[in-house]
Enzyme design. Structure first.
Site, PDB file in Angstrom:
ATOM      1  CG  ASP A 175      -7.415  -5.645   4.610  1.00 39.22           C
ATOM      2  OD1 ASP A 175      -7.160  -5.746   5.515  1.00 39.22           O
ATOM      3  OD2 ASP A 175      -7.174  -4.440   4.027  1.00 39.22           O
ATOM      4  CD  GLU A 196      -9.897  -1.271   8.200  1.00 41.56           C
ATOM      5  OE1 GLU A 196      -9.019  -1.866   8.672  1.00 41.56           O
ATOM      6  OE2 GLU A 196      -9.634  -0.739   6.995  1.00 41.56           O
ATOM      7  CD  GLU A 202      -3.081  -1.259   2.340  1.00 41.82           C
ATOM      8  OE1 GLU A 202      -2.698  -0.563   3.416  1.00 41.82           O
ATOM      9  OE2 GLU A 202      -4.104  -1.864   2.160  1.00 41.82           O
TER      10      GLU A 202
END
Ligand code: BDP
Length: 742
Positions: A405, A433, A331
């Site tokens: 993820d 998240e 990332e």
């Protein structure tokens, strides 16, 4: 003769004693008056709690007498900081639970003494000649024994920290109302490095944090040591966590400057008595940014020297520093590949700097390159497997539980079992998240359990992920588990009362990856809310069904990565375009007129081939793939027949609805517990469940409105149409949703 009178109060003079009926009548009158007053119900309620005490509330238990009988006094050494905290925690806990502070004694002068220590620290323990050989440095025994003819409980270990863990175990038994008179507990952790990963920036912003700012008050450190740091350490030690990575994986190199190392050292000094080591995330390009070098190439001698000097400097400041956590070439973060080098080159350079100090490097396998067009699911495996066996012995490769993820449900990561020559540590996300932030009630332990119990078949049947993680599958001594923390400055630490359970359960499972999620929930509820079975059973029931509910209303049947862009709040199955395809939703669900799902079978991306043959065969075949992973591995026609007999489209719609119904059920259950839980916590949970229901409905409606544009089929009978147009759902914006990466 005894006169038939009753005393309303001890101080009433005998002459003023009244016959029972008069006394009762007075009482009834008083009660009536009280009830008539506004707020009377409040007066009878349990006292409000704010959640700060976590699962260490130490409130009086029902079985006070049996508890007092086994804990009238404490015989404990207090020559080291850890011995002091073990003794003090025990006395504090017992005083709270039994209402009486146990006396401190040197010997065992009477029945009911709790004896703490190691053979070296306590002559009483030494004299018992216990077999402590098999429990290692952190294990402990809690045992009912007789010393000099007196009944005693001994909490013994090979180290002070083992004793502290034993104290917390004993207190847990007392808090949860277990019998304490005939104890025979032997415990040792099955995993060595049990760490929290804080994604906290130096400016106190917490990436993917939903519990307020970072608890690390960097600006006031090293001088101001917030008492919260001590309570943080107590809480972690109580569940066996023995390390903490203080800063975000996306870190600034400044964390390694002398100023921040002094601050880190101050935190380390608070945590040390509790057996918690500090670790830091290190930015791979730090030699350039704070070292003034022109490169961060891991094979460049000046770069290697810089890291060695930096690590030496850290150990001068923090002699028991744990090591580094590294996110590299992922990332957009810098890494060895920027210089044409491998992950092993990068990790080994750092590991060599740590070797003389006994430190470790946790090198993350969460990698996917900007340029790589291949299925993101495959990239970590592709990049890491060729380097199996090439890492230094003090490197742990840290692997997320699934290949994409931290989604509400993912199959286990194909790296587990695929790198026998390298210790792999598990990375779970505790912060939610992708599971509704802090407001949704989602107990994550069933998800952790599902992954740990998954069979990789790597060395034949029974090669579970837990056996990879605890090192037993391939004989690794260095083992680890990491949990991305959900902690912030919110008074209740984790942003919601129920999210404390995820921190708690993570610790328990890091200690024992074979532990059961329902047992852990039961302990947690008893310690956090109440030991009343009328509370425990319904609340455990809510918790155990909660994660599946989230899967249903967000991403049923193997769908994944359908959340809003950037902040990840709310549904966004329509997300497309932008800098990279694998940051969109359409990349993952691939809905079209024919069907929906990501074909990862041999005919598609062939990610299934990264699993051992029996697993690959199971996942790769539409007939045998478990339905919960159907759309993870296959692109499936809308009219495909499901096990229920429904078509895929109908089943999808029903699953969304089932998730919403489950939340309604949780609300009703919780509402029924009013009066059995203190009003403040009951109220907040009730309101949060209301938010959850609203948002679950939103996920369901928006997802159905969107997918129906491809399926072009009616909703199954009885299923309500989404109340708004798809355009409406798409138009919703949340520019200030918390936790977004910066
Ligand atoms: C993703 C998060 C991002 C993290 C990344 C990671 O959205 O904020 O930096 O994981 O684990 O899920 O590195």
């Amino acid at each position: 003769m005894i006169s038939i009178t009753s005393r309303c109060g001890e101080r009433t003079p005998p002459r003023a004693r009244r016959p029972i009926p008069v006394c009762l009548a007075l009482l009834a009158l008083l009660l009536g008056l009280l009830l008539a007053l506004p707020g009377a119900a409040q007066a009878r309620a349990l006292p409000d709690e704010d959640g700060y005490a976590l699962w260490l509330r130490y409130l009086p238990v029902q079985q006070v007498a049996p508890l007092r009988a086994v804990s009238a006094a404490v015989a404990a050494p207090a020559a080291t900081p850890t011995q002091v905290v073990a003794r003090d925690e025990l006395r504090r806990g017992l005083e709270g639970l039994s209402g009486r502070r146990p006396a401190a004694v040197d010997g065992v002068p009477r029945d009911g003494v709790v004896v703490l220590g190691t053979p070296a620290s306590s002559p009483l323990v030494a004299a018992l000649d216990l077999d402590l050989a098999g429990i290692g440095e952190e294990g402990y025994l809690v045992r009912s024994v007789r010393i000099g003819g007196r009944a005693a409980t001994v909490i013994a270990a090979n180290s002070d920290i083992g004793v502290l863990y034993g104290v917390f175990h004993f207190l847990r038994l007392a808090q949860t109302g277990q019998p304490l008179a005939a104890l025979d507990v032997t415990q040792a952790p099955k995993v060595k490095v049990r760490v929290l990963n804080h994604w906290d920036n130096l400016d106190r912003y917490v990436e993917r944090g939903y519990a307020g700012e970072s608890i690390w008050d960097w600006h006031r450190l090293p001088d101001w040591l917030d008492p919260r740091y001590t309570d943080y350490a107590r809480a972690n030690a109580s569940i066996g966590i023995n390390g903490t990575v203080l800063n975000n994986v996306n870190t600034s190199a400044l964390a390694l400057t002398p100023m921040y190392l002094d601050k880190t050292a101050a935190l380390a000094s608070v945590f040390r008595p509790y057996g918690i080591k500090v670790y830091l995330s290190a930015r791979f390009s730090a030699p350039i940014e704070i070292g003034g070098l022109p490169t961060a190439d891991p094979l460049d001698p000046a770069v290697r020297r810089w890291w060695k000097d930096k690590v030496d400097e850290i150990y001068r400041t923090i002699p028991d520093f744990g090591g580094f956590l590294i996110k590299a070439n992922s990332e957009g973060q810098p890494g060895p590949q920027d210089y044409g080098r491998s992950h092993a080159d990068g990790a080994n350079m750092m590991a060599q700097a740590f070797a003389p100090h006994g430190g470790i490097v946790m090198w993350r396998a969460f990698v996917y390159s900007h340029e790589e067009p291949d299925d993101r699911h495959k990239q970590a495996y592709t990049e890491f497997v060729p380097h199996d066996g090439a890492f230094e012995p003090n490197v742990l490769v840290q692997v997320k539980n699934g290949a994409i993820d931290f989604q509400p449900r993912e199959p286990f990561h194909p790296l587990f079992g695929a790198m026998p020559g390298t210790p792999l540590m598990m990375e779970f996300q505790i912060t939610k998240e992708y599971l509704g932030f802090a407001t949704h009630l989602a107990y994550l332990a069933p998800m952790y359990e599902e992954v740990l119990r998954a069979d990789t078949h790597a060395r034949g049947p029974g090669s579970t992920v837990a056996k990879v993680v605890d090192g037993s599958l391939d004989g690794h001594a260095l083992t680890g588990m990491a949990g991305v923390a959900n902690i912030g400055v919110d008074r209740n630490w984790s942003g919601s009362h129920f999210d404390q359970a995820n921190w708690y359960a993570y610790g328990r499972m890091a200690w024992d990856p074979y532990a059961g999620s329902a047992d852990i929930a039961r302990d947690w509820v008893r310690m956090t809310f109440s030991t009343d079975p009328a509370v425990v059973e319904p609340v455990v029931g809510m918790m155990m069904g909660s994660r599946e509910a989230v899967v249903d209303y967000m991403t049923p049947l193997g769908l994944h990565h359908l959340m809003g862009r950037g902040h990840h709040y709310g549904p966004g199955p329509w997300v497309e375009g932008g800098p990279r395809a694998d940051w969109t939703s359409v990349y993952y669900h691939r809905a079209d007129a024919r069907g929906i799902g990501f074909d990862r079978s041999a005919g598609g991306s062939n990610a299934v081939a990264q699993y051992a043959p029996p697993v690959a065969a199971q996942f790769g075949n539409l007939e045998t793939v478990p339905e919960e992973f159907l759309l993870w591995f296959h692109h499936v026609p809308w009219d495909h027949r499901m096990a229920s007999g429904n078509t895929l489209w109908d089943e999808l719609v029903l699953r969304y609805g089932r998730g919403v119904d489950e939340v309604r059920g949780m609300r009703a259950t919780w509402a029924g517990l009013e009066g059995r839980i203190d009003p403040a916590r009951h109220h907040q949970v009730a309101v949060f469940l209301g938010i959850q229901e609203k948002e679950a409905q939103w996920w369901r409606d928006a997802s159905i409105a969107y997918f129906q544009t491809f399926a072009k089929r009616p909703l199954p009978a009885g299923q309500a149409a989404p109340p708004h147009s798809l355009e409406y759902y798409k138009s919703l914006q949340f520019p200030f949703a918390p936790g977004d990466g910066k």
